[in-house]
Scaffold this active site. Structure first.
Site, short mmCIF file in Angstrom:
data_model
loop_
_atom_site.label_atom_id
_atom_site.label_comp_id
_atom_site.label_asym_id
_atom_site.label_seq_id
_atom_site.Cartn_x
_atom_site.Cartn_y
_atom_site.Cartn_z
N GLU A 194 -24.84 -13.13 -20.08
CA GLU A 194 -25.32 -12.15 -21.05
C GLU A 194 -26.34 -11.21 -20.41
O GLU A 194 -26.33 -10.00 -20.65
CB GLU A 194 -25.94 -12.86 -22.26
CG GLU A 194 -24.97 -13.71 -23.06
CD GLU A 194 -24.02 -12.88 -23.90
OE1 GLU A 194 -24.21 -11.65 -23.96
OE2 GLU A 194 -23.09 -13.44 -24.49
N ASP A 248 -21.75 -7.94 -24.70
CA ASP A 248 -21.23 -9.30 -24.85
C ASP A 248 -20.71 -9.77 -23.50
O ASP A 248 -20.40 -8.97 -22.61
CB ASP A 248 -20.11 -9.35 -25.90
CG ASP A 248 -19.70 -10.78 -26.21
OD1 ASP A 248 -20.59 -11.61 -26.50
OD2 ASP A 248 -18.50 -11.08 -26.15
N ASP A 304 -9.83 23.50 -14.08
CA ASP A 304 -9.61 24.83 -14.62
C ASP A 304 -9.65 24.86 -16.15
O ASP A 304 -9.38 25.90 -16.76
CB ASP A 304 -8.27 25.40 -14.15
CG ASP A 304 -7.11 24.46 -14.44
OD1 ASP A 304 -7.36 23.36 -14.95
OD2 ASP A 304 -5.96 24.83 -14.15
N ASP A 305 -9.97 23.75 -16.79
CA ASP A 305 -10.09 23.68 -18.24
C ASP A 305 -11.56 23.74 -18.62
O ASP A 305 -12.39 23.02 -18.04
CB ASP A 305 -9.45 22.40 -18.79
CG ASP A 305 -7.95 22.40 -18.61
OD1 ASP A 305 -7.36 23.49 -18.69
OD2 ASP A 305 -7.37 21.33 -18.38
N ASP A 347 33.95 7.60 32.11
CA ASP A 347 33.71 6.77 30.91
C ASP A 347 33.94 5.31 31.27
O ASP A 347 35.04 4.90 31.62
CB ASP A 347 34.64 7.19 29.78
CG ASP A 347 34.17 6.65 28.45
OD1 ASP A 347 33.44 5.65 28.44
OD2 ASP A 347 34.52 7.23 27.41
#
Length: 1755
Positions: A1652, A1610, A1427-1428, A461
């Site tokens: 416009e 508009d 899914d509806d 170390d």
């Protein structure tokens, strides 16, 4: 087994002598009901002692109030009132007890209980006596009572044995808790056994040995009721008694069954913890044994995961199998099956070697030696590990304590590795692991060696200052040392037992001694390299040896794991014993407070602080001497280790001694900095730096990303540079553990070049100090340079490079030399250096023309690396160049944005400093070379785009000189500086607006109008603003000469007396008589000639008629007029009160204050387009714009240079850039993850509902066969791009149900795994609204359906794999998808194709062309949204037939059949619909908004004044640059996304009146200023206040059977950023509003008429598509109308004159509109502006106007 729980009952009621039943631990093969005899005797002795101390006192009640403190009863205690034999139940001391029933000899043992008052009480019969059992051998019966001294004899054996004595039977304790019932039953059964009733106790099979008698049953029932009160019985016992209150036998039978089951679990746990295997038995048998145990435990609720099971198996391996501990211990994801494969392989190899080669397999020491040689194939790395690894975690602390109690024998060689140091897990009873508890690593005892430790070795170390060792066998001359203070990385004291010498005997026969400290509280034996260096020993990691300074090799270094080790074979053992060392400096303290207790009491303070506080009497009551301080030395508090964990200390100068081991450029430090945000894409976001360890020479390289190939390119470059320039080879490169350094590509590159990578500890910046400090220094220099020079942030790396050049040339205070000198380079020639950001003029070698200026202003950055030139930044060209052709400029200020061009002079000092360099260049120049002025090839910042979305022509438009500027100044400026702008803003110039692009003073003071346009005020009958342009008296279409007045904005008054003007007749826009307006005299105008051109803005001739309908053509037939009138009829237009004629007001009195912000009101946000813009002329011809926009040559103007301010720490956001960057609103996540819904959900009820939804979803997935359950694939065998990540998401639906969904991570799906051409279609909102409107008009039935798990019905074509759901526990496996899982890119398209095919082929439907998901047949219309389904039909039976067909294939739920004739409520795709057939339909979202808005954390004001409109005219968003902290900015952007996201959802569903405000605020999501947030809050507040509003439809009653489709259009001219116009359209079917659109025009329009026309042209395609849809769904004729308030647009449509078109673009647009109107038979009609409900789509309106236009169709 029972000791832990039984010990809780420390007292027993009713005078029991034995407080509790305490027993020894039950052996595994012993009867779980058997109790040690020794313990029984001890308890009886205690009983005798307790009874002898008891005193008998009269009792006032038969039932004690406190069962734990019951007083004994006297002989006169009352007997049961409902029994005829009280004395048989309650005996006194003077009465003889029946034989075998001596327990009742004590009167207090059977108290009077409420159970006996019950009519269900079962008393004994008149002739029945208490049971009398003959004395059997070995049965402990009663002895004479110690209180009375009498001997109770058995009547049946009195003659034969009158003198025999028997012991008292020990009573069971009183049950006090349901949780104690299992332990209580054990004591109760023991009580029955001691009472000679063991034969009636049920056995394991549930049957007793003999039949129970009635008397025994009575006794059993009464005693059970006495000692087990009903309130303390478990639920399952109460359930049995509720059926049969006397069925005590069933309770005993079930209890014994549970105890037997618990015994088996305990045996399995102990067996698993003590596994042993050495190959003596077949591996198959061992595997079967282990897997059976694990399966049984898992089935019983004790979960053993793979990691724990593998640990337990490896701990029991020995012999040749032991090496698996070392080879497998770091495999985190190892499974039991993989481990057994290795065991089988060794077993087979072992069997083969026994038959053929006896020494075929190597022994363990050879394996270890081979492993060490293998790990050293790469270069070693210098490490600085934490010497106290035990402090990193709690588990490591436990390991350290285990080590302190172990006795390690001295190791003499590396073969000591083969010696087992592990201890088996000791789990002796089941209470070590309760039922349902998961067996984890913390349950397993640690060995006395760390997992990554090499036994028999010392860890080297470099960061440890002292050597520490755990074993005392190698310490010489040991002595106590109380004065040494050693701390670990967490700055906690390490207790030291002794200090001594560590003696080495190296291989050169030399002996060396160093100091060593003994402590058992560390994980490794640490050898400090600092102490070795003190005795002339160093570690050479290039050779892997310990050596002396003369090169003598002493010992080899071994690499194991991540560390380097030295064998203990070189240590000389000592004769000191372990107890001697451990007892050094240890004193026995008696009767003192233990230190751990005081440590916890005083908030975990350290020992030094506590002792100091006690000495100074800051803590009273006890003194320092009252604490046992002996344990404070070696005490390690686990809570402190975890809570106060810090990084390890770095020894200052610890690296210096190793620098001498490397030559220059052999050891490099490197690190990466970044990213830097908010930069152009061409600028780098990172840089990588390198520093040489020896010379401290530095290099920096730019990076745009951190990819592997980018990093590899830089490494290749610098290694080649060092090799070629310095003839050196890099040996070691130190870096952190970032992925850019640890990747395999770089690792192989370094290995190929023979370079050792040295990695630092993770998150330990101090270990990487050299590189980290360099980056910090360079960044400090960078910020300083940018601040000083004022250059933009995208030049940040140039500042870094400039700083690197300078830093390499500065001397170091330590070495007294610069890095260049250490590297052998010459010093920096300062004559070649310029200050960073120095203004210069660069010669333009390639001008646009010969008269174009040749000088381009620029800023010097740094010397070039590729030439003798200089890198210079040219703002006007947006790039950097490498050139020597420049002239230095120097002013009074150093800031870029503070330079004054007129004051610039040549600085004498700088000129003198650089004179030698320029003279050198001049003397060597033969001729001027334009080639030197080239774009820098090396520079990464060449051709930088300052902002990718910034228009390039903006920079060339600067403020023109003011009128007060002398002409001469203007001329001089044009001579000096190029007309081209010389600078560019840092990000986006905050001053780019109409104020500095256009000459605001002149333009804003003159509302220029070249001709009169009737639609300027939308058809108003009066003109409130003066037209200051002279007009022709004739009615021609030519425009007159326009004059421009001077600025009168600052005048206080303006009247006719102050100006000379003439009256000019002007046609009123509303068809009224001509009025006159003053004309400003020529003296006060700036004359400009505008070429005459045909005008399209003039109104066509019209009569003074009040008829408001202008047809396309001019037929005179009454039928045509009726058709046009019918278009207007039944529309929800406002009712206007009649207006009385008024005089034309004085134009100058009502002239609004002119403000530059009004010229482009919406540049800042919601502008005032109604208060004045709609009544002012909105025209400005293209020629006017071209004339007014002038380019300023004063490019050094201080105001215009403000954008180049120095960088600040806050994030800077510019309005225009933020608005342009908004592409779409980011969806906000509304679902929960698994951890949010279940793991960390504190709401128990909600958590249970989510768990239920989770299992429901899993079952549905299995039911639908979503994946292949027959085969599981290994992850390594599958192509990673075909593996899709998956997850569970949870949400709560509007109806309150909790939903779980298993989805795939399609957002990270590889493009090769799906067909990008497939489309996932859903019904368009306009199609749904059209269908609902037709249903109301035709009295249709509306049926709502839902298909469960719709996507799972669609097969998947591609080969895709997902990871299994978490509950399957197969993280390392894959399963193949068979169905279209939610979340996949192709799932929506697959389901659409599936359901489409079924509806067409099986249901007889057909899809409407151009309208996906709209299906029809002759009777039914279907709108499909995933899914509806919504079905519309005239006959309800038609809907039912479709439903029946759908149910045959799909799980179809009927949400609402719609059969009632009363009002029906629907919830269709978020819309709350109230529908009554044939009458009305109301669409709203009140319930949804009431639930969602409060969750947004918006400051609502429910009791305050309610807002009457979502916004007001005249509000402007401040254009000042916004500065916010990064986190604050992200938080506010996220908040804006949530708020605008909800508002958009509501607006596009049915609140079309809010679309303008939503669209405008949506453009400012990335500009979250306080003003923008306040406006957003007001919008949300308005939605909250009006959440009950509904879109109201009534059934139309047309005169003719036709459908009428109308669009009202508009436009607001130039009220958006960059003068874009806002356009809006509202679509109506049979008078019902079905949709609306408000958006910014994609192109810039030059007049109101163009705006416009653009609005109308945008509405026509959708109008035609809706017309086709209506005709397909309802076979009626259709009339299409188009309403506008622009008469000029109508005149263009009906006219055939092409001369009105001023340019090709406008002409083609108008001609296309003509063709569309005529080809589609559109009826174009005029509508007054006051009745134009589309006005709410284009501008903010006053409250009164807003209510007037909306109250008829939404309320």
């Amino acid at each position: 087994m029972e000791s832990q729980q039984l010990s809780q009952h420390s007292h027993i009621s009713h005078g029991s002598a034995c407080a509790s039943v305490t027993s020894k631990e039950v052996h595994t093969n012993q009867d779980p009901l058997d109790v040690s005899a020794s313990k029984t005797e001890e308890c009886e002795k205690a009983s005798t002692k307790a009874n002898s101390q008891q005193t008998t006192t009269p009792a006032s009640s038969a039932v004690p109030e406190n069962p734990h403190h019951a007083s004994p009863q006297t002989a006169q205690s009352h007997s049961p009132q409902n029994g005829p034999y009280p004395q048989q139940c309650m005996m006194t001391q003077n009465q003889a007890n029946p034989s075998g029933w001596s327990f009742y000899g004590h009167p207090s043992m059977i108290p009077y209980t409420p159970y006996q008052m019950s009519p269900m009480y079962f008393p004994p019969g008149p002739q029945s006596q208490f049971p009398q059992y003959p004395s059997s051998v070995g049965t402990p019966l009663s002895t004479p009572s110690p209180e009375s001294g009498n001997t109770f004899t058995d009547s049946s054996s009195a003659d034969s044995d009158m003198t025999s004595t028997k012991k008292y039977v020990r009573p069971p304790p009183m049950l006090t808790s349901p949780n104690d019932f299992p332990n209580w039953v054990k004591t109760y059964i023991k009580f029955l056994q001691n009472s000679n009733l063991g034969g009636i106790i049920p056995t394991v099979n549930g049957k007793p040995v003999r039949q129970i008698t009635d008397d025994e049953l009575t006794f059993l029932y009464n005693t059970f009721q006495i000692f087990a009160p009903s309130q303390f019985l478990p639920t399952w016992v109460k359930d049995i008694l509720s059926v049969d209150y006397t069925d005590i036998m069933k309770i005993l039978s079930k209890s014994i069954e549970k105890m037997q089951s618990d015994t088996q679990e305990a045996n399995d746990i102990v067996t698993l913890a003590n596994l042993q295997y050495n190959g003596s038995t077949p591996a198959d048998a061992f595997e079967t044994k282990v897997t059976n145990i694990i399966d049984r435990l898992n089935n019983n609720g004790i979960h053993i995961n793979n990691k724990v099971a593998c640990q337990l198996i490896m701990r029991g391996l020995s012999g040749e199998y032991k090496f698996l501990r070392y080879t497998r211990h770091r495999h985190l994801n190892m499974t039991v099956a993989e481990l057994f494969l290795d065991i089988h392989a060794i077993y087979e190899e072992q069997q083969g070697s026994r038959n053929s080669k006896p020494n075929y397999r190597r022994n363990l020491s050879d394996e270890k030696n081979d492993s060490r040689s293998y790990t050293n194939t790469t270069k070693p790395k210098v490490i600085a590990r934490n010497p106290q690894k035990t402090n990193n975690s709690k588990s490591k602390t436990a390991r350290a304590h285990n080590v302190s109690t172990s006795n390690n024998s001295p190791s003499t060689d590396n073969d000591s590795i083969s010696k087992s140091t592990t201890e088996p897990i000791q789990l002796n009873n089941k209470h070590d692991l309760h039922l349902g508890q998961e067996l984890t690593e913390s349950t397993v005892n640690h060995t006395n060696h760390s997992d990554d430790e090499l036994p028999g070795h010392l860890l080297l170390d470099s960061g440890a200052s002292r050597t520490l060792i755990r074993s005392a066998h190698h310490i010489h001359s040991a002595s106590s040392n109380p004065d040494i203070n050693v701390v670990d990385a967490q700055k906690r004291n390490i207790p030291i037992n002794a200090i001594g010498d560590l003696q080495f005997h190296f291989q050169d026969n030399t002996k060396t001694s160093i100091k060593v400290l003994h402590t058992p509280n560390i994980a490794y034996d640490l050898l400090s390299l600092n102490e070795l260096a003190a005795v002339d020993i160093t570690a050479c990691f290039t050779k892997n040896v310990l050596e002396r300074s003369d090169g003598t090799v002493l010992a080899p270094i071994v690499q194991y794991g991540d560390f380097y080790w030295v064998s203990k074979r070189y240590l000389l053992p000592s004769n000191i014993s372990v107890p001697t060392i451990n007892n050094v400096h240890t004193s026995e303290s008696t009767r003192k407070y233990p230190y751990p207790f005081i440590h916890r009491m005083l908030a975990h303070a350290n020992a030094q602080t506590i002792r100091y506080s006690l000495k100074n009497n800051t803590i009273t009551y006890f003194n320092e001497s009252d604490v046992d301080w002996s344990s404070a030395i070696d005490y390690q508090c686990p809570d402190c280790l975890i809570g106060k964990s810090t990084k390890h200390r770095h020894i200052k100068g610890s690296r210096l001694k190793y620098q001498n081991s490397y030559e220059p450029f052999q050891y490099l430090h490197t690190d990466i900095f970044g990213p830097v945000h908010n930069l152009p894409k061409s600028a780098p976001s990172y840089f990588i730096s390198f520093t040489d360890e020896t010379t401290k020479f530095r290099w920096v390289y730019p990076l745009h990303d951190r990819r592997e190939d980018s990093i590899l390119d830089v490494f290749t470059t610098i290694l080649a540079f060092i090799k070629n320039q310095f003839q050196a080879s890099v040996l070691v490169i130190q870096m952190d553990r970032g992925s850019e350094y640890t990747n395999r590509t770089l690792h192989k590159f370094l290995e190929k070049n023979g370079i050792t990578p040295c990695y630092t500890t993770t998150a330990d910046s101090r270990a990487h100090g050299v590189a980290e400090r360099l980056n910090r220094t360079l960044l400090d220099d960078c910020r300083t340079q940018l601040q000083c020079s004022g250059l933009p942030n995208h030049l940040w790396f140039s500042a870094i490079e400039f700083s690197t050049i300078v830093r390499n040339s500065l001397a170091s205070p330590k070495s007294k030399k610069s890095a260049r000198q250490h590297a052998g380079l010459a010093g920096l020639d300062i004559s070649t250096l310029l200050p960073f950001g120095q203004p210069v003029i660069v010669n333009d070698h390639n001008p646009n023309s010969k008269i174009h200026p040749r000088g381009i202003p620029g800023y010097a950055l740094h010397p070039s690396r590729n030439s003798y030139g200089y890198i210079i930044y040219l703002p006007s060209l947006k790039k950097t160049v490498d050139t020597t052709n420049y002239v230095i400029l120097q002013g009074k200020e150093s800031r870029l944005d503070q330079f004054n061009y007129d004051a610039l002079t040549f600085d004498e000092d700088l000129n003198r400093l650089t004179a030698s360099y320029h003279s050198f260049i001049a003397s060597n120049e033969i001729q001027e070379s334009n080639d030197l002025n080239i774009e820098s090839d090396h520079d990464f910042q060449s051709d930088i785009e300052l902002h990718p979305e910034q228009p390039r022509n903006v920079l060339s438009k600067a403020v023109s000189p003011t009128d007060s500027t002398p002409p001469s100044t203007h001329t001089e400026d044009s001579k000096r500086v190029s007309k081209t702008n010389i600078r560019a803003p840092r990000e986006v110039d905050p001053n780019i607006s109409e104020s500095n692009i256009l000459p605001s003073k002149k333009r804003s003071s003159t509302p220029q109008i070249s001709n009169i346009e009737s639609t300027g005020s939308g058809g108003m009958h009066k003109l409130n603003v003066p037209l200051l342009a002279p007009m022709s008296q004739s009615n021609t279409h030519e425009s007159s000469h326009a004059s421009k007045s001077k600025d009168f904005r600052h005048s206080d008054s303006y009247s006719e007396n102050e100006t000379n003007h003439t009256n000019v007749p002007i046609s009123s826009t509303g068809g009224t008589n001509n009025k006159t307006v003053p004309q400003i005299s020529d003296q006060e105008t700036e004359k400009r000639i505008i070429h005459r051109s045909p005008s399209i803005d003039a109104s066509p001739p019209e009569n003074n008629s009040s008829h408001n309908i202008v047809p396309i053509k001019t037929p005179t037939t009454v039928s045509e007029q009726n058709t046009e009138e019918s278009i207007i009829a039944d529309l929800p237009l406002p009712d206007l009160p009649p207006e009385s004629p008024t005089e034309f007001p004085d134009p100058f009195k009502e002239l609004p204050p002119i403000n530059s912000r009004q010229t482009n009101s919406s540049l800042g946000g919601i502008g005032d387009s109604n208060a004045y813009t709609t009544i002012n002329s909105k025209k400005r011809s293209l020629e006017d714009n071209e004339t007014e926009i002038k380019v300023s040559r004063d490019t050094w103007n201080t105001k215009n240079m403000r954008s180049l301010e120095p960088p600040r720490s806050k994030k800077r956001i510019h309005l225009i850039a933020a608005v342009k960057a908004v592409k779409s609103i980011k969806p906000i996540r509304t679902t929960l993850r698994y951890d949010e819904a279940i793991t960390y959900n504190k709401d128990i009820k909600e958590k249970e509902k989510y768990i239920e939804a989770y299992h429901k979803e899993v079952n549905q997935l299995l039911k639908m066969k979503t994946w292949d359950t027959d085969e599981y694939y290994d992850r390594k065998e599958i192509d990673p791009k075909r593996v899709i990540n998956s997850m569970f998401i949870f949400n709560k639906k509007r109806d309150g149900t909790h939903k779980a969904r298993f989805v795939a991570r399609g957002d990270i799906q590889h493009p090769d795994t799906y067909d990008s051409g497939m489309q996932s279609n859903t019904v368009h909102h306009y199609a749904l609204m059209t269908s609902l409107s037709l249903a109301l008009d035709n009295n249709y039935y509306i049926t709502q359906l839902d298909i469960s798990s719709a996507y799972l019905y669609a097969d998947i074509k591609e080969e895709l794999y997902i990871r299994p759901p978490p509950h399957l526990g197969m993280n390392d496996k894959l399963i193949r998808l068979k169905k279209s899982l939610y979340g996949l890119k192709q799932s929506g398209a697959n389901w659409y194709e599936t359901i489409k095919s079924y509806l067409i082929q099986q249901c007889g439907m057909e899809e409407v062309r151009g309208w996906s998901c709209v299906f029809k047949n002759s009777q039914v219309t279907i709108c499909l949204f995933v899914d509806d389904m919504v079905l519309f039909s005239k006959n309800l039976n038609s809907n039912k037939r479709i439903i029946d067909k759908l149910k045959m294939q799909y799980d179809t739920k009927i949400i609402n059949l719609g059969e009632s004739d009363e009002e029906i409520q629907y919830d269709i795709l978020g819309l709350e619909i109230k529908y009554q057939r044939g009458k009305y339909m109301k669409l709203g979202m009140e319930n949804s908004l009431t639930e969602k808005i409060p969750k947004l954390n918006v400051p609502l004001n429910p009791k305050g004044r309610k807002l009457s409109a979502p916004g007001q005219p005249g509000l402007y968003i401040d254009q000042q640059e916004l500065e916010l902290e990064e986190d604050d900015y992200k938080m506010k952007v996220h908040e804006m996304q949530k708020l605008i996201g909800l508002a958009s959802y509501v607006g596009y569903k049915f609140r079309f009146d809010l679309l303008y405000y939503i669209n405008t605020l949506a453009q400012h999501i990335l500009f979250p200023s306080k003003q923008v947030l306040d406006m957003t809050y007001e919008l949300i507040q308005f939605i909250w206040n009006t959440r009950d509003k509904q879109l109201i439809w009534h059934k139309s009653k047309p005169v003719k059977p036709t459908n009428k489709l109308v669009v009202i259009s508009d436009a607001s001219y130039g009220n958006q950023p960059y003068y874009k116009s806002q356009i809006g359209n509202i679509y109506l079917l049979n008078g019902k509003v079905i949709g609306g659109k408000s958006t910014k025009a994609s192109l810039t329009c030059t007049s109101t008429t163009e705006a416009e026309i653009h609005a109308i042209s945008e509405s026509v395609p959708l109008l035609n598509n809706l017309s086709y849809l209506i005709q397909e769904l309802d076979k009626k004729p259709i009339t299409k109308g188009l309403l506008t308030d622009s008469k000029s647009t109508i005149s263009i449509i009906i006219s055939n004159n092409e001369e009105k078109f001023r340019n090709r673009f406008f002409g083609t647009k108008a001609m296309r509109l003509r063709d569309e109107v005529s080809g589609n038979h559109l009826h174009v009609c005029y509508i007054e502006t006051k009745k134009n409900i589309a006005d709410v789509m284009t501008k903010p309106l006053p409250i009164k106007t807003f209510k007037l236009l909306t109250n008829k169709w939404i309320h």
